[in-house]
Scaffold this active site. Structure first.
Site, PDB file in Angstrom:
ATOM      1  N   LYS A  11      -6.272   4.423 -10.851  1.00 37.62           N
ATOM      2  CA  LYS A  11      -5.618   3.177 -10.888  1.00 37.62           C
ATOM      3  C   LYS A  11      -4.166   2.926 -11.682  1.00 37.62           C
ATOM      4  CE  LYS A  11      -9.430   0.535  -8.183  1.00 37.62           C
ATOM      5  NZ  LYS A  11     -10.000  -0.094  -7.688  1.00 37.62           N
ATOM      6  N   TYR A  51      -5.286  -2.291   1.757  1.00 39.31           N
ATOM      7  CA  TYR A  51      -6.735  -2.742   1.197  1.00 39.31           C
ATOM      8  C   TYR A  51      -7.099  -4.070   2.712  1.00 39.31           C
ATOM      9  CZ  TYR A  51      -8.091  -0.371  -3.188  1.00 39.31           C
ATOM     10  OH  TYR A  51      -8.003  -0.057  -4.441  1.00 39.31           O
ATOM     11  N   ASN A 114     -10.325  -0.674 -12.051  1.00 41.69           N
ATOM     12  CA  ASN A 114     -12.133   0.498 -13.012  1.00 41.69           C
ATOM     13  C   ASN A 114     -12.075   2.202 -12.453  1.00 41.69           C
ATOM     14  OD1 ASN A 114     -11.974   0.499 -10.080  1.00 41.69           O
ATOM     15  ND2 ASN A 114     -14.046  -0.654  -9.532  1.00 41.69           N
ATOM     16  N   HIS A 117     -10.281   4.837  -6.807  1.00 37.24           N
ATOM     17  CA  HIS A 117     -10.620   4.460  -5.901  1.00 37.24           C
ATOM     18  C   HIS A 117     -11.878   5.247  -5.536  1.00 37.24           C
ATOM     19  CE1 HIS A 117     -11.055   3.143  -1.743  1.00 37.24           C
ATOM     20  NE2 HIS A 117     -10.631   4.286  -1.560  1.00 37.24           N
ATOM     21  N   GLU A 128      -7.969   6.979   5.388  1.00 41.00           N
ATOM     22  CA  GLU A 128      -7.240   6.916   3.568  1.00 41.00           C
ATOM     23  C   GLU A 128      -6.634   8.564   3.657  1.00 41.00           C
ATOM     24  OE1 GLU A 128     -10.449   3.721   2.194  1.00 41.00           O
ATOM     25  OE2 GLU A 128     -10.563   6.200   0.778  1.00 41.00           O
TER      26      GLU A 128
HETATM   27  P1  ATP Z   1     -13.684   1.419  -4.004  1.00 39.75           P
HETATM   28  O1  ATP Z   1     -13.011   0.637  -3.109  1.00 39.75           O
HETATM   29  O2  ATP Z   1     -12.247   0.854  -5.363  1.00 39.75           O
HETATM   30  O3  ATP Z   1     -13.795   2.515  -4.474  1.00 39.75           O
HETATM   31  P2  ATP Z   1     -16.161  -0.062  -4.767  1.00 39.75           P
HETATM   32  O4  ATP Z   1     -15.954   0.863  -3.008  1.00 39.75           O
HETATM   33  O5  ATP Z   1     -16.284   0.360  -5.394  1.00 39.75           O
HETATM   34  O6  ATP Z   1     -14.476   0.360  -5.185  1.00 39.75           O
HETATM   35  P3  ATP Z   1     -15.339  -2.149  -2.786  1.00 39.75           P
HETATM   36  O7  ATP Z   1     -16.206  -3.646  -3.456  1.00 39.75           O
HETATM   37  O8  ATP Z   1     -14.602  -1.098  -2.082  1.00 39.75           O
HETATM   38  O9  ATP Z   1     -15.462  -1.354  -4.164  1.00 39.75           O
HETATM   39  O10 ATP Z   1     -13.535  -3.278  -4.043  1.00 39.75           O
HETATM   40  C1  ATP Z   1     -12.520  -2.594  -3.783  1.00 39.75           C
HETATM   41  C2  ATP Z   1     -11.776  -3.031  -4.854  1.00 39.75           C
HETATM   42  O11 ATP Z   1     -11.552  -3.960  -5.686  1.00 39.75           O
HETATM   43  C3  ATP Z   1     -13.102  -2.578  -6.189  1.00 39.75           C
HETATM   44  O12 ATP Z   1     -13.194  -1.440  -7.270  1.00 39.75           O
HETATM   45  C4  ATP Z   1     -12.471  -3.087  -7.767  1.00 39.75           C
HETATM   46  O13 ATP Z   1     -11.452  -2.809  -8.002  1.00 39.75           O
HETATM   47  C5  ATP Z   1     -11.774  -4.902  -6.593  1.00 39.75           C
HETATM   48  N1  ATP Z   1     -13.018  -5.527  -6.802  1.00 39.75           N
HETATM   49  C6  ATP Z   1     -14.592  -5.793  -6.256  1.00 39.75           C
HETATM   50  N2  ATP Z   1     -15.226  -7.185  -6.295  1.00 39.75           N
HETATM   51  C7  ATP Z   1     -13.875  -7.126  -6.931  1.00 39.75           C
HETATM   52  C8  ATP Z   1     -14.661  -9.000  -7.619  1.00 39.75           C
HETATM   53  N3  ATP Z   1     -15.199  -9.371  -7.173  1.00 39.75           N
HETATM   54  N4  ATP Z   1     -13.084  -9.111  -7.998  1.00 39.75           N
HETATM   55  C9  ATP Z   1     -12.141  -8.588  -8.830  1.00 39.75           C
HETATM   56  N5  ATP Z   1     -12.061  -7.323  -8.003  1.00 39.75           N
HETATM   57  C10 ATP Z   1     -13.252  -7.476  -6.811  1.00 39.75           C
HETATM   58 MG    MG Z   2     -14.551   0.233  -1.694  1.00 31.87          MG
END
Ligand code: ATP
Ligand code: MG
Length: 139
Positions: A11, A51, A114, A117, A128
């Site tokens: 990211k 997304y 974080n 992804h 993707e």
């Molecule tokens: P990723 O898809 O990025 O690998 P993930 O599968 O662990 O992460 P998802 O639920 O798919 O988590 O969320 C996608 C991204 O959205 C997360 O990586 C995070 O950066 C962001 N995100 C998730 N939940 C929140 C939240 N409550 N507030 C802000 N950002 C969030």
């Molecule tokens: Mg995810």
């Protein structure tokens, strides 16, 4: 067991902080093969498209803004059980809850920033990977 793929993005903040090298080293050390990779800067519209599954979530707009705030690295990683193995390596979504030694614990800053992804299913990994790479760019 046959090998399959996952799609990762390093990211924008992690790229800015100089963590491309250390994150790729972790990926290598943990047995993933890089099958495709590029540095690119997503437009807001491209981040929205990536997304789109999260479009009803309250954090969607902030996520799109942050993912289009600077260059990212996108890569296709191959391994046995690539999706699950990579999610173990990256750790919990919120770096604060991620296990010691995981990529998000080491290089993540916040829930949004974080570090990386990782795809959440084989089906999404393929969707993707096709979002970022043509057949000519995958090996
Ligand atoms: P990723 O898809 O990025 O690998 P993930 O599968 O662990 O992460 P998802 O639920 O798919 O988590 O969320 C996608 C991204 O959205 C997360 O990586 C995070 O950066 C962001 N995100 C998730 N939940 C929140 C939240 N409550 N507030 C802000 N950002 C969030
Ligand atoms: Mg995810």
């Amino acid at each position: 067991m046959s090998k399959n793929i996952t799609l990762t993005m390093i990211k924008p903040l992690a790229v800015q902080q100089g963590f491309i090298g250390p994150i790729l080293a972790k990926i290598n050390e943990n047995g993933f093969r890089i099958a495709a990779m590029k540095l690119l800067w997503l437009t807001e519209n491209q981040a929205k498209q990536f997304y789109v599954v999260h479009k009803e979530r309250p954090f969607y707009n902030d996520l799109v803004k942050s993912m289009s705030s600077g260059p990212i690295v996108a890569a296709v990683l191959e391994n046995e059980n690539a999706v699950d193995e990579y999610r173990k390596l990256i750790g919990a979504t919120n770096p604060a809850n991620a296990d010691a030694g995981t990529i998000r614990k080491l290089y993540g800053t916040s829930l949004e920033a974080n570090a990386v992804h990782g795809s959440d299913s084989d089906e999404n990994a393929n969707i993707e990977a096709e979002f970022f790479f043509s057949k000519l760019e995958s090996f």
